[in-house]
Design a protein around this motif. Sequence first.
Motif, mmCIF file in Angstrom:
data_model
loop_
_atom_site.group_PDB
_atom_site.id
_atom_site.type_symbol
_atom_site.label_atom_id
_atom_site.label_comp_id
_atom_site.label_asym_id
_atom_site.label_seq_id
_atom_site.Cartn_x
_atom_site.Cartn_y
_atom_site.Cartn_z
ATOM 1 N N LYS A 28 0.817 -1.212 0.000
ATOM 2 C CA LYS A 28 0.000 0.000 0.000
ATOM 3 C C LYS A 28 0.853 1.265 0.000
ATOM 4 C CE LYS A 28 -4.036 -2.075 2.252
ATOM 5 N NZ LYS A 28 -4.951 -2.026 3.422
ATOM 6 N N ASN A 29 2.014 1.179 0.635
ATOM 7 C CA ASN A 29 2.879 2.364 0.736
ATOM 8 C C ASN A 29 3.805 2.533 -0.462
ATOM 9 O OD1 ASN A 29 1.847 2.956 3.326
ATOM 10 N ND2 ASN A 29 3.278 1.515 4.272
ATOM 11 N N GLU A 30 3.836 1.536 -1.342
ATOM 12 C CA GLU A 30 4.775 1.605 -2.463
ATOM 13 C C GLU A 30 4.086 1.296 -3.789
ATOM 14 O OE1 GLU A 30 7.933 -1.067 -1.324
ATOM 15 O OE2 GLU A 30 8.995 0.531 -0.277
ATOM 16 N N LYS A 31 2.856 1.778 -3.947
ATOM 17 C CA LYS A 31 2.137 1.557 -5.201
ATOM 18 C C LYS A 31 2.849 2.224 -6.376
ATOM 19 C CE LYS A 31 -2.567 0.831 -3.476
ATOM 20 N NZ LYS A 31 -3.963 1.330 -3.508
ATOM 21 N N TYR A 32 3.574 3.290 -6.091
ATOM 22 C CA TYR A 32 4.281 4.002 -7.152
ATOM 23 C C TYR A 32 5.270 3.090 -7.864
ATOM 24 C CZ TYR A 32 8.316 4.328 -3.993
ATOM 25 O OH TYR A 32 9.370 4.033 -3.180
ATOM 26 N N LYS A 33 5.807 2.091 -7.140
ATOM 27 C CA LYS A 33 6.757 1.162 -7.755
ATOM 28 C C LYS A 33 6.083 0.339 -8.841
ATOM 29 C CE LYS A 33 10.167 0.507 -4.081
ATOM 30 N NZ LYS A 33 10.861 -0.491 -3.234
ATOM 31 N N ASN A 34 4.874 -0.114 -8.557
ATOM 32 C CA ASN A 34 4.154 -0.909 -9.555
ATOM 33 C C ASN A 34 3.848 -0.094 -10.805
ATOM 34 O OD1 ASN A 34 4.189 -3.028 -7.767
ATOM 35 N ND2 ASN A 34 2.032 -3.513 -7.981
ATOM 36 N N TYR A 35 3.466 1.174 -10.611
ATOM 37 C CA TYR A 35 3.185 2.040 -11.763
ATOM 38 C C TYR A 35 4.455 2.283 -12.577
ATOM 39 C CZ TYR A 35 -1.602 3.119 -10.359
ATOM 40 O OH TYR A 35 -2.943 3.031 -10.083
ATOM 41 N N ALA A 36 5.552 2.542 -11.887
ATOM 42 C CA ALA A 36 6.822 2.746 -12.587
ATOM 43 C C ALA A 36 7.233 1.475 -13.330
ATOM 44 C CB ALA A 36 7.906 3.148 -11.598
ATOM 45 N N TYR A 37 7.003 0.334 -12.696
ATOM 46 C CA TYR A 37 7.387 -0.959 -13.271
ATOM 47 C C TYR A 37 6.582 -1.267 -14.536
ATOM 48 C CZ TYR A 37 8.473 -5.992 -13.338
ATOM 49 O OH TYR A 37 8.888 -7.252 -13.693
ATOM 50 N N ILE A 38 5.265 -1.090 -14.457
ATOM 51 C CA ILE A 38 4.409 -1.328 -15.627
ATOM 52 C C ILE A 38 4.786 -0.387 -16.762
ATOM 53 C CG2 ILE A 38 2.050 -1.170 -16.505
ATOM 54 C CD1 ILE A 38 1.113 -2.054 -13.701
ATOM 55 N N THR A 39 5.045 0.866 -16.415
ATOM 56 C CA THR A 39 5.450 1.851 -17.429
ATOM 57 C C THR A 39 6.736 1.418 -18.118
ATOM 58 O OG1 THR A 39 4.449 3.621 -16.107
ATOM 59 C CG2 THR A 39 5.953 4.288 -17.846
ATOM 60 N N TYR A 40 7.703 0.954 -17.319
ATOM 61 C CA TYR A 40 8.972 0.499 -17.906
ATOM 62 C C TYR A 40 8.761 -0.697 -18.822
ATOM 63 C CZ TYR A 40 13.624 -1.289 -18.578
ATOM 64 O OH TYR A 40 14.783 -1.734 -19.171
ATOM 65 N N LEU A 41 7.950 -1.662 -18.393
ATOM 66 C CA LEU A 41 7.720 -2.863 -19.200
ATOM 67 C C LEU A 41 7.077 -2.517 -20.543
ATOM 68 C CD1 LEU A 41 6.462 -5.438 -16.539
ATOM 69 C CD2 LEU A 41 8.728 -5.304 -17.591
ATOM 70 N N LEU A 42 6.215 -1.521 -20.561
ATOM 71 C CA LEU A 42 5.579 -1.098 -21.807
ATOM 72 C C LEU A 42 6.557 -0.346 -22.705
ATOM 73 C CD1 LEU A 42 2.059 -0.037 -20.485
ATOM 74 C CD2 LEU A 42 2.600 -2.002 -21.935
ATOM 75 N N ILE A 43 7.376 0.508 -22.103
ATOM 76 C CA ILE A 43 8.400 1.203 -22.895
ATOM 77 C C ILE A 43 9.371 0.191 -23.500
ATOM 78 C CG2 ILE A 43 10.382 2.763 -22.774
ATOM 79 C CD1 ILE A 43 8.888 4.355 -20.645
ATOM 80 N N ALA A 44 9.734 -0.808 -22.698
ATOM 81 C CA ALA A 44 10.680 -1.830 -23.161
ATOM 82 C C ALA A 44 10.127 -2.656 -24.308
ATOM 83 C CB ALA A 44 11.060 -2.747 -22.002
ATOM 84 N N ALA A 45 8.804 -2.643 -24.486
ATOM 85 C CA ALA A 45 8.195 -3.400 -25.584
ATOM 86 C C ALA A 45 8.596 -2.839 -26.941
ATOM 87 C CB ALA A 45 6.671 -3.386 -25.455
ATOM 88 N N THR A 46 8.954 -1.563 -26.986
ATOM 89 C CA THR A 46 9.309 -0.927 -28.259
ATOM 90 C C THR A 46 10.793 -0.571 -28.319
ATOM 91 O OG1 THR A 46 8.719 1.264 -27.382
ATOM 92 C CG2 THR A 46 7.000 0.030 -28.513
ATOM 93 N N ASN A 47 11.574 -1.103 -27.403
ATOM 94 C CA ASN A 47 13.017 -0.899 -27.388
ATOM 95 C C ASN A 47 13.675 -2.203 -26.941
ATOM 96 O OD1 ASN A 47 13.573 2.161 -27.795
ATOM 97 N ND2 ASN A 47 11.897 2.119 -26.330
ATOM 98 N N PRO A 48 14.912 -2.460 -27.372
ATOM 99 C CA PRO A 48 15.582 -3.697 -26.934
ATOM 100 C C PRO A 48 16.097 -3.582 -25.501
ATOM 101 C CG PRO A 48 17.007 -2.443 -28.386
ATOM 102 C CD PRO A 48 15.695 -1.714 -28.369
ATOM 103 N N LEU A 49 15.186 -3.346 -24.554
ATOM 104 C CA LEU A 49 15.560 -3.093 -23.160
ATOM 105 C C LEU A 49 14.875 -4.047 -22.192
ATOM 106 C CD1 LEU A 49 15.259 0.802 -23.248
ATOM 107 C CD2 LEU A 49 17.387 -0.498 -23.060
#
Length: 385
Positions: free
Chosen positions: A339-360
């Motif tokens: 509950k105190n670190e929901k921002y991590k999940n949002y950052a993580y999902i965002t990174y995974l989506l960005i990585a879908a269009t880059n070799p990252l």
Amino acid sequence: MDLTIKKKKINEFLINTFVLISVVFPGDIYNLKKILFLIICIFNIKLIISSLINKENMVLTFFGFIFPTGLFLYSSILTGNALVSFSKSFTAYILLLVFVLRYYKIDFEKILLKSIKIIMITIVSLALLDIVGSIDVNTGFFRNEIMNKYELGFMGKSPFYPLYYKIFFKTSPLLVILLFKKFNDSKYIIASLSLTALVLSGTRANFLFPIFFLVVFYLFSRSNKSKLIKYTFIIITIILLTTFSEVIFQAFNEVFIVKGEVSNTIRQGHIEGIKELLINNPWIVLKGSGMGSNFYSYGRNAYVSSMEWSYIDLWRQMGIVFFFLFLVFISIPLLYNSKNEKYKNYAYITYLLIAATNPLLFSSTSYLVFNYMYYNLKKIKENIK
């Protein structure tokens, strides 16, 4: 000084250096990443071995040791090139650092954020210096002798670029971690600079996904605001989208479709190459072609070993079994929500989506993110129980 404290300080120094080099020099300048990682593993060999055989660490043991070892051996059989297979599979061993981080209670988030700030400051500073005329991002020492020479990324400016500036560091998607952390902590100046750096990086994914998920995070996961603010924001947004829909659509089409046509053409060419590969060898869907294997891409008109469609490319190389296991691995952190670190999940999902269009998606950069997510996973699981 206590021996454990001494070891902690040494490990903090080594991991700080490893993360700094991984973030700033993703191309592994002089093989320093591999050397430092090896030093950390040797220095903590007893700790790592005891952690690997501990039944409580089954997930980390599997994905940090068994998975990369199996992937390396399997790829070696497919490609006949053990050296290339190992170099491409090696990245997954970085997960072993979590054992060291947990045992010595090293603040990995603090270490990672310090290095990401360097990327943020560099991108923003280069753009400002270009605006005032002190440098030209299309030429000059930094672009030619540092950015290009050490393969940090690429930089330039053009009215034909989607967002005019393209100061892209290969590790710039990591900025989403800094963005969500500082926004969560109400440190809006750093958050704004992080978002500015993402925009200046010039890629559409770096711009669209962070803004979208930042809005979603603000509306649905921030507790320090009233429902009135939420609903007012939503109503105003709907009114603006309805009233100016045509203008918004035209602007979006111009910036993200028309000006991104070159990038789209390259990605379409990759897909054409993959289609041809599957027609000639349909069994690749099941068995893969091995880590580091290449295929002919019509987007580059050359043989390439990686492409911007990361998930498809990993499936091509790993095969269905290893790719499925990898998907399980990256999904596990999303099953446990603090509950105190929901921002991590949002950052993580965002990174995974960005990585879908880059070799990252399968690189030292991505494994910094995976370590970031797995570091507190055990504690969160225990709290849930």
